[in-house]
Write a protein that holds these residues in place. Sequence first.
Motif, mmCIF file in Angstrom:
data_model
loop_
_atom_site.group_PDB
_atom_site.id
_atom_site.type_symbol
_atom_site.label_atom_id
_atom_site.label_comp_id
_atom_site.label_asym_id
_atom_site.label_seq_id
_atom_site.Cartn_x
_atom_site.Cartn_y
_atom_site.Cartn_z
ATOM 1 N N LEU A 23 1.188 17.997 61.128
ATOM 2 C CA LEU A 23 -0.134 17.791 61.235
ATOM 3 C C LEU A 23 -0.934 16.657 62.045
ATOM 4 O O LEU A 23 -1.935 16.861 62.599
ATOM 5 C CB LEU A 23 -0.726 18.045 59.759
ATOM 6 N N GLU A 38 -5.959 20.784 58.205
ATOM 7 C CA GLU A 38 -5.708 21.103 57.094
ATOM 8 C C GLU A 38 -6.440 22.211 56.478
ATOM 9 O O GLU A 38 -6.393 23.445 56.063
ATOM 10 C CB GLU A 38 -5.702 19.996 55.881
ATOM 11 N N ILE A 41 -5.758 25.422 58.438
ATOM 12 C CA ILE A 41 -4.616 26.025 57.592
ATOM 13 C C ILE A 41 -4.893 27.050 56.666
ATOM 14 O O ILE A 41 -4.629 27.889 56.236
ATOM 15 C CB ILE A 41 -3.662 25.004 57.649
ATOM 16 N N LEU A 46 -5.226 29.059 61.204
ATOM 17 C CA LEU A 46 -4.306 28.367 62.000
ATOM 18 C C LEU A 46 -2.853 28.584 61.234
ATOM 19 O O LEU A 46 -2.827 27.958 60.004
ATOM 20 C CB LEU A 46 -4.448 26.833 62.223
ATOM 21 N N SER A 48 0.888 28.112 59.685
ATOM 22 C CA SER A 48 1.823 26.966 59.402
ATOM 23 C C SER A 48 3.014 27.497 58.532
ATOM 24 O O SER A 48 3.032 28.574 58.074
ATOM 25 C CB SER A 48 0.932 25.886 58.656
ATOM 26 N N ARG A 55 3.727 20.251 55.901
ATOM 27 C CA ARG A 55 3.457 21.740 56.685
ATOM 28 C C ARG A 55 3.912 21.005 58.186
ATOM 29 O O ARG A 55 3.639 20.185 58.445
ATOM 30 C CB ARG A 55 1.845 21.749 56.406
ATOM 31 N N VAL A 57 3.079 22.918 62.166
ATOM 32 C CA VAL A 57 2.391 24.102 62.939
ATOM 33 C C VAL A 57 3.228 24.200 64.015
ATOM 34 O O VAL A 57 3.573 23.300 64.933
ATOM 35 C CB VAL A 57 1.102 23.654 63.220
#
Length: 73
Positions: A23, A38, A41, A46, A48, A55, A57
Amino acid sequence: MSHSNAGVGAVDVLDDDLELLKLEELAKLWKVSKRTIEVLIASGELPSRKIGWNRRVARRDALAYMQRGDVAS
Protein backbone atom coordinates in the motif's frame (compact mmCIF):
# COMPACT_ATOMS: atom_id res chain seq x y z
CA MET A 1 5.51 -19.58 -8.13
CA SER A 2 8.00 -17.22 -6.54
CA HIS A 3 7.94 -14.84 -3.61
CA SER A 4 10.43 -12.09 -2.88
CA ASN A 5 11.43 -11.20 0.67
CA ALA A 6 14.30 -8.91 -0.26
CA GLY A 7 13.30 -6.21 2.25
CA VAL A 8 12.34 -2.58 1.76
CA GLY A 9 11.12 -1.90 -1.75
CA ALA A 10 10.72 -5.60 -2.50
CA VAL A 11 7.86 -6.53 -4.79
CA ASP A 12 5.84 -9.65 -4.10
CA VAL A 13 5.24 -11.84 -7.13
CA LEU A 14 2.93 -14.84 -6.78
CA ASP A 15 3.11 -15.85 -10.44
CA ASP A 16 4.52 -14.45 -13.66
CA ASP A 17 1.38 -12.37 -14.26
CA LEU A 18 0.69 -10.99 -10.81
CA GLU A 19 2.96 -8.30 -9.40
CA LEU A 20 1.75 -7.13 -6.00
CA LEU A 21 2.42 -3.68 -4.56
CA LYS A 22 2.51 -2.69 -0.92
CA LEU A 23 0.00 0.00 0.00
CA GLU A 24 2.88 2.37 0.79
CA GLU A 25 4.40 1.77 -2.64
CA LEU A 26 1.12 2.45 -4.42
CA ALA A 27 0.50 5.59 -2.33
CA LYS A 28 3.93 6.88 -3.32
CA LEU A 29 3.32 6.15 -7.01
CA TRP A 30 -0.05 7.90 -6.95
CA LYS A 31 1.18 10.72 -4.68
CA VAL A 32 -1.61 10.11 -2.16
CA SER A 33 -1.64 8.99 1.45
CA LYS A 34 -1.66 5.34 2.48
CA ARG A 35 -5.01 6.10 4.12
CA THR A 36 -6.45 7.07 0.73
CA ILE A 37 -5.46 3.65 -0.63
CA GLU A 38 -7.00 1.97 2.44
CA VAL A 39 -10.28 3.86 1.88
CA LEU A 40 -10.38 2.81 -1.80
CA ILE A 41 -9.84 -0.80 -0.77
CA ALA A 42 -12.44 -0.67 2.03
CA SER A 43 -15.01 0.83 -0.35
CA GLY A 44 -14.42 -1.95 -2.88
CA GLU A 45 -13.21 0.49 -5.55
CA LEU A 46 -9.71 -0.99 -5.57
CA PRO A 47 -9.26 -4.76 -5.32
CA SER A 48 -6.62 -6.09 -2.96
CA ARG A 49 -5.32 -9.33 -1.55
CA LYS A 50 -4.40 -10.17 1.99
CA ILE A 51 -1.00 -11.83 2.28
CA GLY A 52 -0.46 -12.84 5.89
CA TRP A 53 -1.20 -9.71 7.93
CA ASN A 54 -0.64 -7.33 5.01
CA ARG A 55 -2.68 -6.08 2.07
CA ARG A 56 -1.29 -5.94 -1.45
CA VAL A 57 -2.71 -4.47 -4.65
CA ALA A 58 -1.99 -6.12 -7.99
CA ARG A 59 -0.22 -3.74 -10.34
CA ARG A 60 -2.74 -4.62 -13.06
CA ASP A 61 -5.63 -3.62 -10.75
CA ALA A 62 -3.90 -0.33 -9.93
CA LEU A 63 -3.37 0.37 -13.64
CA ALA A 64 -6.99 -0.48 -14.44
CA TYR A 65 -8.15 1.93 -11.72
CA MET A 66 -5.91 4.66 -13.16
CA GLN A 67 -7.18 4.04 -16.69
CA ARG A 68 -10.73 4.65 -15.51
CA GLY A 69 -9.53 8.17 -14.77
CA ASP A 70 -9.85 7.95 -10.99
CA VAL A 71 -6.22 8.87 -10.25
CA ALA A 72 -4.43 11.93 -11.56
CA SER A 73 -0.92 10.34 -11.63
